[in-house]
Design a protein around this motif. Structure first.
Motif, PDB file in Angstrom:
ATOM      1  N   LYS A   1       0.830  -1.202   0.000  1.00  0.00           N
ATOM      2  CA  LYS A   1       0.000   0.000   0.000  1.00  0.00           C
ATOM      3  C   LYS A   1       0.865   1.253   0.000  1.00  0.00           C
ATOM      4  N   GLN A   2       1.932   1.231   0.780  1.00  0.00           N
ATOM      5  CA  GLN A   2       2.820   2.390   0.823  1.00  0.00           C
ATOM      6  C   GLN A   2       3.490   2.598  -0.524  1.00  0.00           C
ATOM      7  N   LYS A   3       3.908   1.514  -1.154  1.00  0.00           N
ATOM      8  CA  LYS A   3       4.544   1.632  -2.466  1.00  0.00           C
ATOM      9  C   LYS A   3       3.568   2.179  -3.499  1.00  0.00           C
ATOM     10  N   LYS A   4       2.318   1.700  -3.457  1.00  0.00           N
ATOM     11  CA  LYS A   4       1.312   2.196  -4.394  1.00  0.00           C
ATOM     12  C   LYS A   4       1.041   3.676  -4.165  1.00  0.00           C
ATOM     13  N   ALA A   5       0.933   4.057  -2.910  1.00  0.00           N
ATOM     14  CA  ALA A   5       0.678   5.464  -2.595  1.00  0.00           C
ATOM     15  C   ALA A   5       1.832   6.339  -3.067  1.00  0.00           C
ATOM     16  N   GLU A   6       3.045   5.870  -2.875  1.00  0.00           N
ATOM     17  CA  GLU A   6       4.223   6.623  -3.319  1.00  0.00           C
ATOM     18  C   GLU A   6       4.248   6.753  -4.839  1.00  0.00           C
ATOM     19  N   ALA A   7       3.917   5.655  -5.537  1.00  0.00           N
ATOM     20  CA  ALA A   7       3.903   5.689  -7.001  1.00  0.00           C
ATOM     21  C   ALA A   7       2.814   6.628  -7.501  1.00  0.00           C
ATOM     22  N   LYS A   8       1.659   6.611  -6.840  1.00  0.00           N
ATOM     23  CA  LYS A   8       0.558   7.490  -7.238  1.00  0.00           C
ATOM     24  C   LYS A   8       0.931   8.958  -7.040  1.00  0.00           C
ATOM     25  N   LYS A   9       1.616   9.240  -5.940  1.00  0.00           N
ATOM     26  CA  LYS A   9       2.036  10.608  -5.660  1.00  0.00           C
ATOM     27  C   LYS A   9       3.032  11.087  -6.722  1.00  0.00           C
ATOM     28  N   GLU A  10       3.969  10.240  -7.086  1.00  0.00           N
ATOM     29  CA  GLU A  10       4.944  10.587  -8.124  1.00  0.00           C
ATOM     30  C   GLU A  10       4.247  10.826  -9.460  1.00  0.00           C
ATOM     31  N   GLN A  11       3.268   9.987  -9.771  1.00  0.00           N
ATOM     32  CA  GLN A  11       2.540  10.132 -11.025  1.00  0.00           C
ATOM     33  C   GLN A  11       1.776  11.459 -11.044  1.00  0.00           C
ATOM     34  N   GLN A  12       1.173  11.827  -9.931  1.00  0.00           N
ATOM     35  CA  GLN A  12       0.446  13.096  -9.850  1.00  0.00           C
ATOM     36  C   GLN A  12       1.396  14.281 -10.023  1.00  0.00           C
ATOM     37  N   LYS A  13       2.584  14.194  -9.426  1.00  0.00           N
ATOM     38  CA  LYS A  13       3.565  15.264  -9.589  1.00  0.00           C
ATOM     39  C   LYS A  13       3.970  15.414 -11.049  1.00  0.00           C
TER      40      LYS A  13
END
Length: 104
Positions: free
Chosen positions: A38-50
């Motif tokens: 979940k943490q990895k997915k959240a981190e990837a999603k945040k990077e994608q949004q940036k």
């Protein structure tokens, strides 16, 4: 002989006391651990949004430049170059030079 036994038991007690006191330090040192899915997915999603935000900003800047006429684009380019040269050299004009400059 009795004195010697008390000294040796005191020494053992001190070592055990230190050992017991140091155990919590080693436990807290291992908090880093592995990241969960979940943490990895959240981190990837945040990077994608940036990345999406950066791309949309670049598109908006290009669109804004297209909307300007040629004189305005030229003036914007000139001001952008001047700003970069001031920042890179560290030699921005002084207060009075900025205050009493010649208008366009």
């Amino acid at each position: 002989m009795r004195i010697r036994k008390e000294v040796s038991t005191g020494w053992i007690r001190r070592v055990l006391f230190l050992f017991v006191m140091l155990i919590p330090l080693t436990v807290f040192a291992q908090d880093g651990g592995k990241a969960t899915k979940k943490q990895k997915k959240a981190e990837a999603k945040k990077e994608q949004q940036k990345e999406q935000a950066r791309k949309s900003e670049v598109r908006a800047r290009k669109e804004h430049m297209k909307l300007q006429d040629k004189k305005t684009r030229k003036r914007m380019k000139k001001n952008r170059k001047k700003g970069k040269s001031y920042v890179s050299s560290g030699n921005a004009p002084g207060f009075f030079k900025r205050l009493f400059h010649k208008p366009h």
